[in-house]
Design an enzyme around this catalytic site. Structure first.
Site, PDB file in Angstrom:
ATOM      1  N   LYS A  13       0.816  -1.223   0.000  1.00 54.37           N
ATOM      2  CA  LYS A  13       0.000   0.000   0.000  1.00 54.37           C
ATOM      3  C   LYS A  13       0.850   1.274   0.000  1.00 54.37           C
ATOM      4  O   LYS A  13       0.602   2.185  -0.765  1.00 54.37           O
ATOM      5  CB  LYS A  13      -0.905   0.058   1.244  1.00 54.37           C
ATOM      6  CG  LYS A  13      -1.956  -1.017   1.319  1.00 54.37           C
ATOM      7  CD  LYS A  13      -2.921  -0.746   2.472  1.00 54.37           C
ATOM      8  CE  LYS A  13      -2.284  -0.778   3.853  1.00 54.37           C
ATOM      9  NZ  LYS A  13      -1.746  -2.090   4.262  1.00 54.37           N
ATOM     10  N   ARG A  88      -9.629   1.718   9.335  1.00 53.99           N
ATOM     11  CA  ARG A  88      -9.363   0.304   9.599  1.00 53.99           C
ATOM     12  C   ARG A  88     -10.433  -0.318  10.483  1.00 53.99           C
ATOM     13  O   ARG A  88     -10.388  -1.522  10.747  1.00 53.99           O
ATOM     14  CB  ARG A  88      -8.017   0.162  10.312  1.00 53.99           C
ATOM     15  CG  ARG A  88      -6.853  -0.061   9.367  1.00 53.99           C
ATOM     16  CD  ARG A  88      -5.582   0.219  10.154  1.00 53.99           C
ATOM     17  NE  ARG A  88      -4.514  -0.681   9.858  1.00 53.99           N
ATOM     18  CZ  ARG A  88      -3.303  -0.270   9.413  1.00 53.99           C
ATOM     19  NH1 ARG A  88      -3.070   0.991   9.158  1.00 53.99           N
ATOM     20  NH2 ARG A  88      -2.354  -1.140   9.203  1.00 53.99           N
ATOM     21  N   ARG A 133      11.853  -2.298  11.411  1.00 50.78           N
ATOM     22  CA  ARG A 133      10.681  -1.796  12.142  1.00 50.78           C
ATOM     23  C   ARG A 133      10.394  -2.658  13.361  1.00 50.78           C
ATOM     24  O   ARG A 133      10.441  -3.884  13.304  1.00 50.78           O
ATOM     25  CB  ARG A 133       9.446  -1.825  11.217  1.00 50.78           C
ATOM     26  CG  ARG A 133       9.242  -0.540  10.483  1.00 50.78           C
ATOM     27  CD  ARG A 133       8.100  -0.629   9.490  1.00 50.78           C
ATOM     28  NE  ARG A 133       6.826  -1.041  10.070  1.00 50.78           N
ATOM     29  CZ  ARG A 133       5.673  -0.858   9.448  1.00 50.78           C
ATOM     30  NH1 ARG A 133       5.627  -0.250   8.277  1.00 50.78           N
ATOM     31  NH2 ARG A 133       4.558  -1.264   9.994  1.00 50.78           N
ATOM     32  N   ARG A 144      -0.750  -8.829  13.234  1.00 51.08           N
ATOM     33  CA  ARG A 144      -1.270  -7.747  12.384  1.00 51.08           C
ATOM     34  C   ARG A 144      -2.146  -8.300  11.262  1.00 51.08           C
ATOM     35  O   ARG A 144      -3.156  -7.699  10.893  1.00 51.08           O
ATOM     36  CB  ARG A 144      -0.114  -6.905  11.831  1.00 51.08           C
ATOM     37  CG  ARG A 144       0.492  -6.014  12.915  1.00 51.08           C
ATOM     38  CD  ARG A 144       1.823  -5.435  12.521  1.00 51.08           C
ATOM     39  NE  ARG A 144       1.738  -4.563  11.383  1.00 51.08           N
ATOM     40  CZ  ARG A 144       2.649  -4.513  10.411  1.00 51.08           C
ATOM     41  NH1 ARG A 144       3.712  -5.289  10.457  1.00 51.08           N
ATOM     42  NH2 ARG A 144       2.497  -3.686   9.425  1.00 51.08           N
TER      43      ARG A 144
HETATM   44  P1  AMP Z   1       0.887   0.537   8.956  1.00 49.86           P
HETATM   45  O1  AMP Z   1       2.201   1.179   8.677  1.00 49.86           O
HETATM   46  O2  AMP Z   1      -0.230   1.162   8.181  1.00 49.86           O
HETATM   47  O3  AMP Z   1       0.928  -0.950   8.810  1.00 49.86           O
HETATM   48  O4  AMP Z   1       0.559   0.832  10.495  1.00 49.86           O
HETATM   49  C1  AMP Z   1       1.425   0.415  11.531  1.00 49.86           C
HETATM   50  C2  AMP Z   1       0.675   0.351  12.839  1.00 49.86           C
HETATM   51  O5  AMP Z   1       0.163   1.651  13.177  1.00 49.86           O
HETATM   52  C3  AMP Z   1      -0.539  -0.564  12.858  1.00 49.86           C
HETATM   53  O6  AMP Z   1      -0.195  -1.910  13.090  1.00 49.86           O
HETATM   54  C4  AMP Z   1      -1.345   0.041  14.005  1.00 49.86           C
HETATM   55  O7  AMP Z   1      -0.792  -0.300  15.268  1.00 49.86           O
HETATM   56  C5  AMP Z   1      -1.114   1.530  13.797  1.00 49.86           C
HETATM   57  N1  AMP Z   1      -2.135   2.099  12.887  1.00 49.86           N
HETATM   58  C6  AMP Z   1      -1.933   2.612  11.648  1.00 49.86           C
HETATM   59  N2  AMP Z   1      -3.090   3.038  11.119  1.00 49.86           N
HETATM   60  C7  AMP Z   1      -4.050   2.779  12.043  1.00 49.86           C
HETATM   61  C8  AMP Z   1      -5.459   2.968  12.080  1.00 49.86           C
HETATM   62  N3  AMP Z   1      -6.123   3.497  11.047  1.00 49.86           N
HETATM   63  N4  AMP Z   1      -6.121   2.604  13.200  1.00 49.86           N
HETATM   64  C9  AMP Z   1      -5.464   2.067  14.263  1.00 49.86           C
HETATM   65  N5  AMP Z   1      -4.152   1.831  14.273  1.00 49.86           N
HETATM   66  C10 AMP Z   1      -3.436   2.186  13.185  1.00 49.86           C
END
Ligand code: AMP
Length: 191
Positions: A13, A88, A133, A144
């Protein structure tokens, strides 16, 4: 242009969001990136978010919603944006609907990247080595994926029902996937 990009963690993404945003001259807004920036700066938001991120859990809706609300109020997002990683949860879908309706606009399209689960776990483990990360350990990666399947995947149907869903095969070369997305998006009427 107001767009969302959805798909399981590791589907690509973030990579595709950058190309789409450049193409349509809109900011790509990644909630994950904003959280990570806050974590590395040690802000109160970052300290709160880290507790959840390190476990592979979602940051609470109130925290996330407020952050997105503030970000899309920024001047660069007035004429459009691409949200990556938001919404989400159902509460986030509702909140976003309210935010967009308030401005008198509508969501133009929701791009969903589809991906093979084994393939993306492999990708995420590779990314862990390159980027280091904190949430890319194998247990957290699996958590996740579970949280995505339970909480986020069902939301895709909401956008399908609205007739704005664009499903794109996220497997293959990055440039091939970008091409598929552009082909699907270029025919959309501008709102
Ligand atoms: P990502 O980089 O989009 O995979 O996001 C990394 C982490 O940030 C996720 O595993 C969540 O812990 C948090 N996160 C990102 N976006 C959201 C969201 N829309 N709602 C809740 N937690 C989020």
């Amino acid at each position: 242009m107001r767009l969302l990009i959805m798909g399981p963690p590791g589907a690509g993404k973030g990579t595709q969001a950058k190309f789409i945003a450049e193409h349509f001259k809109i900011p790509a807004i990644s909630t994950g990136d904003i959280f990570r920036a806050n974590v590395s700066q040690g802000t109160p938001l970052g300290i709160e978010a880290k507790r959840y991120m390190d476990q592979g859990e979602y940051v609470p809706d109130e925290v996330t919603n407020l952050m997105v609300r503030n970000r899309i109020d920024d001047p660069d997002a007035v004429s459009g944006f691409l949200l990556d990683g938001y919404p989400r949860t159902q509460a986030q879908v509702d909140e976003l609907d309210g935010m967009i309706a308030f401005t008198g606009h509508r969501l133009d399209a929701v791009v969903v990247l589809t991906a093979d689960r084994d393939e993306i776990v492999t990708r995420l483990l590779q990314r862990a080595e390159v980027e280091g990360r904190a949430d890319d350990t194998e247990d957290v990666i699996r958590r996740r994926q579970e949280v995505y399947a339970e909480e986020t995947e069902p939301l895709i149907e909401i956008y399908r029902d609205r007739g704005i869903l664009i499903e794109v095969d996220g497997m293959g070369e990055v440039s091939e996937v970008t091409q598929r997305i552009f082909e699907a998006l270029d025919g959309l009427p501008e709102s």
